[in-house]
Design an enzyme around this catalytic site. Structure first.
Site, PDB file in Angstrom:
ATOM      1  N   HIS A  44       0.833  -1.186   0.000  1.00  0.00           N
ATOM      2  CA  HIS A  44       0.000   0.000   0.000  1.00  0.00           C
ATOM      3  C   HIS A  44       0.877   1.250   0.000  1.00  0.00           C
ATOM      4  O   HIS A  44       2.096   1.184   0.163  1.00  0.00           O
ATOM      5  CB  HIS A  44      -0.928  -0.011   1.201  1.00  0.00           C
ATOM      6  CG  HIS A  44      -1.949  -1.099   1.163  1.00  0.00           C
ATOM      7  ND1 HIS A  44      -2.877  -1.302   2.161  1.00  0.00           N
ATOM      8  CD2 HIS A  44      -2.211  -2.060   0.229  1.00  0.00           C
ATOM      9  CE1 HIS A  44      -3.645  -2.320   1.864  1.00  0.00           C
ATOM     10  NE2 HIS A  44      -3.256  -2.805   0.696  1.00  0.00           N
ATOM     11  N   GLU A  46       1.442   3.778   2.016  1.00  0.00           N
ATOM     12  CA  GLU A  46       2.275   4.113   3.158  1.00  0.00           C
ATOM     13  C   GLU A  46       3.571   3.294   3.157  1.00  0.00           C
ATOM     14  O   GLU A  46       4.655   3.819   3.455  1.00  0.00           O
ATOM     15  CB  GLU A  46       1.522   3.861   4.464  1.00  0.00           C
ATOM     16  CG  GLU A  46       0.222   4.656   4.592  1.00  0.00           C
ATOM     17  CD  GLU A  46      -0.993   3.899   4.081  1.00  0.00           C
ATOM     18  OE1 GLU A  46      -2.088   4.118   4.618  1.00  0.00           O
ATOM     19  OE2 GLU A  46      -0.845   3.084   3.129  1.00  0.00           O
ATOM     20  N   ALA A 151     -21.002   9.255 -28.003  1.00  0.00           N
ATOM     21  CA  ALA A 151     -20.465  10.151 -29.028  1.00  0.00           C
ATOM     22  C   ALA A 151     -21.579  10.455 -30.012  1.00  0.00           C
ATOM     23  O   ALA A 151     -22.336   9.556 -30.407  1.00  0.00           O
ATOM     24  CB  ALA A 151     -19.276   9.521 -29.737  1.00  0.00           C
ATOM     25  N   TRP A 167     -16.349   6.671 -38.239  1.00  0.00           N
ATOM     26  CA  TRP A 167     -16.181   7.262 -36.909  1.00  0.00           C
ATOM     27  C   TRP A 167     -16.872   8.611 -36.892  1.00  0.00           C
ATOM     28  O   TRP A 167     -16.680   9.426 -37.806  1.00  0.00           O
ATOM     29  CB  TRP A 167     -14.704   7.439 -36.569  1.00  0.00           C
ATOM     30  CG  TRP A 167     -13.955   6.159 -36.492  1.00  0.00           C
ATOM     31  CD1 TRP A 167     -13.149   5.622 -37.443  1.00  0.00           C
ATOM     32  CD2 TRP A 167     -13.947   5.268 -35.373  1.00  0.00           C
ATOM     33  NE1 TRP A 167     -12.619   4.441 -36.990  1.00  0.00           N
ATOM     34  CE2 TRP A 167     -13.090   4.201 -35.717  1.00  0.00           C
ATOM     35  CE3 TRP A 167     -14.563   5.282 -34.124  1.00  0.00           C
ATOM     36  CZ2 TRP A 167     -12.846   3.140 -34.853  1.00  0.00           C
ATOM     37  CZ3 TRP A 167     -14.317   4.240 -33.264  1.00  0.00           C
ATOM     38  CH2 TRP A 167     -13.466   3.185 -33.623  1.00  0.00           C
ATOM     39  N   THR A 193     -24.586  -4.127 -29.645  1.00  0.00           N
ATOM     40  CA  THR A 193     -23.374  -3.436 -30.075  1.00  0.00           C
ATOM     41  C   THR A 193     -22.315  -4.436 -30.523  1.00  0.00           C
ATOM     42  O   THR A 193     -21.594  -4.211 -31.503  1.00  0.00           O
ATOM     43  CB  THR A 193     -22.830  -2.560 -28.927  1.00  0.00           C
ATOM     44  OG1 THR A 193     -23.767  -1.519 -28.653  1.00  0.00           O
ATOM     45  CG2 THR A 193     -21.494  -1.946 -29.289  1.00  0.00           C
ATOM     46  N   ASP A 197     -21.017  -3.971 -34.254  1.00  0.00           N
ATOM     47  CA  ASP A 197     -19.691  -3.387 -34.443  1.00  0.00           C
ATOM     48  C   ASP A 197     -18.542  -4.349 -34.183  1.00  0.00           C
ATOM     49  O   ASP A 197     -17.405  -4.067 -34.568  1.00  0.00           O
ATOM     50  CB  ASP A 197     -19.521  -2.166 -33.524  1.00  0.00           C
ATOM     51  CG  ASP A 197     -20.533  -1.073 -33.826  1.00  0.00           C
ATOM     52  OD1 ASP A 197     -21.022  -1.019 -34.974  1.00  0.00           O
ATOM     53  OD2 ASP A 197     -20.840  -0.285 -32.914  1.00  0.00           O
ATOM     54  N   LEU A 201     -13.033  -3.791 -27.276  1.00  0.00           N
ATOM     55  CA  LEU A 201     -13.114  -3.119 -25.968  1.00  0.00           C
ATOM     56  C   LEU A 201     -11.792  -3.196 -25.203  1.00  0.00           C
ATOM     57  O   LEU A 201     -11.766  -3.253 -23.977  1.00  0.00           O
ATOM     58  CB  LEU A 201     -14.248  -3.708 -25.120  1.00  0.00           C
ATOM     59  CG  LEU A 201     -15.643  -3.673 -25.749  1.00  0.00           C
ATOM     60  CD1 LEU A 201     -16.679  -4.234 -24.778  1.00  0.00           C
ATOM     61  CD2 LEU A 201     -16.017  -2.271 -26.179  1.00  0.00           C
ATOM     62  N   THR A 218     -26.114 -12.315 -24.884  1.00  0.00           N
ATOM     63  CA  THR A 218     -25.269 -13.399 -25.367  1.00  0.00           C
ATOM     64  C   THR A 218     -24.494 -12.952 -26.597  1.00  0.00           C
ATOM     65  O   THR A 218     -25.062 -12.331 -27.502  1.00  0.00           O
ATOM     66  CB  THR A 218     -26.121 -14.632 -25.719  1.00  0.00           C
ATOM     67  OG1 THR A 218     -26.880 -15.014 -24.569  1.00  0.00           O
ATOM     68  CG2 THR A 218     -25.242 -15.793 -26.148  1.00  0.00           C
TER      69      THR A 218
END
Length: 332
Positions: A44, A46, A151, A167, A193, A197, A201, A218
């Site tokens: 961590h 610290e 977008a 695009w 999607t 497309d 990702l 699915t």
């Protein structure tokens, strides 16, 4: 403390399910040493800062440690930071905010004070809470902080009548989207999607690890998004499941229907909209949000603009839901 905030911001890797914490050690000789939380299983903030001080030849005895979040007081993947601070004989620990995690929740502060360490809490608290907003949300609700990315053209269209959408925005906007992906623990789209497309990702235009991928529905067996987690059911249950995976920040990039479902359910914590200087001008083209929408002006959803910036020829607008009088504000 502000240096500790900056140290956390500069951390190169995601730390979920742990928060990204920053720390600064000011040794007795006034030398300053920085640290930030490392990925799960690593030290961590610290501990990183204290090791940096020791490596530089500084003594931790009588040092002051600034940390954005209350030190942990339990054995997890790493030992408790409170015990390391006590063993190092630091004189003072300055904490930005108490940890809302039930495993800590003030016990770290109490442990340090019982060992004779001076503890001050709340220094630069507003800045720290802003930085750790997603973590606070996750620990308070069990669900990830949801950012909805969209977008569109100037007239609010996201795809042409023939379904083509790449695009709408330019290269700088796409790079910015990948930076958000790199900062997110998980990313979610709808199966529609994926079929339309076939996105991967992944993070490509910037340095960073790929987020965990989730799809509502699915996906085909040859989809680029695989491997991914397929989910179904009520969105609140979906978010509970993703939160249980340790995802603190979730980026939703789904199409108009998924965007509308999250929006209509009140489950979006931040909206990021990229607007291109283009007009589509077609009733058959795809809108930002599917569905019937507001029946009248009186029913409009109104948010608060928190950031506006120019990315090449495109405009990026960041909006958050209002919690007060419903009037949108432009952040200074």
């Amino acid at each position: 403390m502000l240096e500790a905030v900056r140290a956390a911001s500069a951390a190169p890797a995601r730390t979920a399910p742990n928060p990204c914490v920053g720390a600064v050690v000011v040794a007795a000789d006034e030398s300053v040493h920085h640290g930030a939380t490392t990925p799960p299983g690593g030290p961590h903030a610290e501990i990183v800062a204290m090791r940096a001080a020791v490596d530089a030849g500084a003594s931790l005895a009588a040092a002051t440690v600034f940390t954005t979040l209350e030190p942990c007081n339990h054995q997890g993947r790493t030992p408790a930071c409170t015990e390391a601070l006590i063993e190092a004989r630091v004189a003072r620990v300055v904490v930005g905010m108490a940890d809302p995690d039930p495993l800590v929740s003030g016990s770290g502060i109490e442990r340090l004070r019982s060992a004779g360490v001076r503890v001050d809490v709340g220094v630069a608290g507003d800045e720290v809470r802003t930085q750790l907003r997603s973590y606070i949300h996750h620990r308070s609700t069990g669900r990830p902080f949801v950012t909805l990315k969209m977008a569109a053209t100037l007239d609010g269209r996201t795809a042409a009548a023939d379904g083509s959408s790449q695009w709408i925005t330019g290269e700088q906007a796409r790079i910015d989207v990948h930076a958000i992906r790199a900062a997110s623990d998980g990313i979610l789209v709808g199966a529609g999607t994926v079929r339309a497309d076939d996105p991967s990702l992944t993070v490509r235009h910037v340095e960073g690890a790929d987020p965990a991928r989730y799809v509502l529905g699915t996906v085909p067996g040859n989809a680029k998004v695989l491997p991914c987690t397929e989910l179904s059911g009520e969105l609140i249950d979906v978010l509970d499941s993703i939160g249980n995976d340790g995802v603190i920040d979730l980026l939703v990039e789904g199409g108009a229907q998924v965007a509308a479902d999250f929006h209509d359910s009140g489950l979006v914590d931040r909206y990021v909209l990229y607007v291109a200087p283009a007009l589509m001008g077609s009733d058959e083209s795809r809108p930002l949000l599917a569905g019937q929408g507001s029946p009248s002006i009186a029913d409009l959803w109104r948010g608060r603009v928190v950031d506006v910036r120019l990315l090449g020829s495109d405009i990026k607008v960041t909006i958050e839901p209002t919690t007060g009088d419903g009037n949108a504000e432009i952040a200074p």
